[in-house]
Design an enzyme around this catalytic site. Sequence first.
Site, short mmCIF file in Angstrom:
data_model
loop_
_atom_site.label_atom_id
_atom_site.label_comp_id
_atom_site.label_asym_id
_atom_site.label_seq_id
_atom_site.Cartn_x
_atom_site.Cartn_y
_atom_site.Cartn_z
CG HIS A 82 41.55 31.08 26.62
ND1 HIS A 82 42.73 31.16 25.92
CD2 HIS A 82 41.66 31.96 27.65
CE1 HIS A 82 43.51 32.07 26.48
NE2 HIS A 82 42.88 32.58 27.53
CG ASP A 161 45.24 39.86 24.88
OD1 ASP A 161 44.57 40.46 25.76
OD2 ASP A 161 45.72 38.73 25.03
NE ARG A 168 43.03 43.09 31.56
CZ ARG A 168 42.65 41.85 31.22
NH1 ARG A 168 43.08 41.29 30.12
NH2 ARG A 168 41.81 41.20 31.98
CE LYS A 187 44.78 35.18 25.23
NZ LYS A 187 44.82 36.32 26.14
N1 URA Z 1 42.79 34.89 30.24
C1 URA Z 1 43.09 35.74 29.22
O1 URA Z 1 43.59 35.35 28.18
N2 URA Z 1 42.80 37.04 29.41
C2 URA Z 1 42.24 37.52 30.54
O2 URA Z 1 42.01 38.69 30.62
C3 URA Z 1 41.94 36.62 31.59
C4 URA Z 1 42.22 35.29 31.40
#
Ligand code: URA
Length: 431
Positions: A82, A161, A168, A187
């Site tokens: 990620h 999320d 966000r 995640k």
């Molecule tokens: N990637 C994500 O999955 N979440 C974030 O808040 C920032 C980058």
Amino acid sequence: MRAVDIIIKKRDQQELSREEIEFFVNGFTSGEFPDYQASAFAMAIMLNGMSPQETTDLTLAMAHSGQMLDLSDVVDLAVDKHSSGGVGDKTSLAVLPIVAACGLPVGKMSGRGLGFSGGTLDKLESIPGYRVDLTTEAFKKQLKDKGVVLAGQSLDLAPADGKLYSLRDVTGTVPSIPLIASSIMCKKLAAGAQAVVLDVKTGLGAFMETLDDARVLADLMTDIGKLAGREVVALLSDMNQPLGHAVGNSLEVVEAIDTLKDGGPEDFREHCLHVCAHMLVLGKLASDLEEGRTKAKNAIAEGSALEKFRVLVQAQGGDVSFVDDPTKFPRAKFVEVVKAPRHGSISQVNARGVGEAAVTLGAGRAKKSDLVDHAVGFIVHTKVGDQVDEGAPLFTIHANDEKKLAEARQAVLAAHSFSEGVVKPLPLFYS
Ligand code: URA
């Protein structure tokens, strides 16, 4: 308990208990608490922060807001990656097929664009027909049968999320260490990863502008992962200038395809090889980084990585002819090459400036309901440290609106700085 009391408590800089965090996340996920309360909650966290314990509780509450995937019946060892978000960061598009071609099955849940930072799902959706909304069963089946999945969060994984992320993006609550750490790690935990490579970006085009902040974020995510019994490697990588040359959805897909065809920009290719090497070591398919890198390079050179990308696109309903012939991607109405106004060494290509200009063109969203224009963006021709002559191509704008094109030209010109002296190239990784 009432949602408003939890918001007030965080607003007043008090520490929230696990029960309060779970209560808020559950109420928001079920739709009982409206978007405006979740936005206020996110802003209170953004302004006042969270302790490591609160962040861990938030991560676990969001991970458990949906199904927790167990991949042990599908793969021997689930390795994931990620990125914390950046400009021109199309790494997953290349890295997933490369490691899958090396024999490491990988299923990843990605996100959409966030603020000035692009999102893998928006990029993938520039391939006609590509579906990101897989069910959990389809996700697991594809991982088992094809060894590679790149999908979104609409499957019932970490729905909290998914909802918070889109708020966000449009409420100025992205660059918060606890919100980023919990968003990424929930995640990874929900998707069943046993080992994770985290690509934590730092610099002008990252949510963490300083190396110190990036290190705090990396350490926090590593700790959360360890606490949850996962193996985590965090890399700190540069995001002062865009990664590769392309910024914008279909332009980035084309650059990733070029890279899988053994071309592509040098910095992007090197970045991907390094991430692949770490994933292959975590997946026990390489005994060290050197061996991992060699395997990844071979997968590109032999064409198996590109073939895996074709398999991925086909499995998710995408039109593979776009992979075979990327000139099929729709071209923006206006394509303009902007020339260097002077000679000199490039001392800065401000990634944030370029990312924000890409959003202005329509490559990202200003509000939640905005549709993304897949064709627009930039090809940034130079890197920090390059020498340019006056009049040499500096960047190319792909736009569908003349007024936005003019704004973007100004903004991206302003993002470039020149120096008379020699300028050292930027490193790819800091640590
Ligand atoms: N990637 C994500 O999955 N979440 C974030 O808040 C920032 C980058």
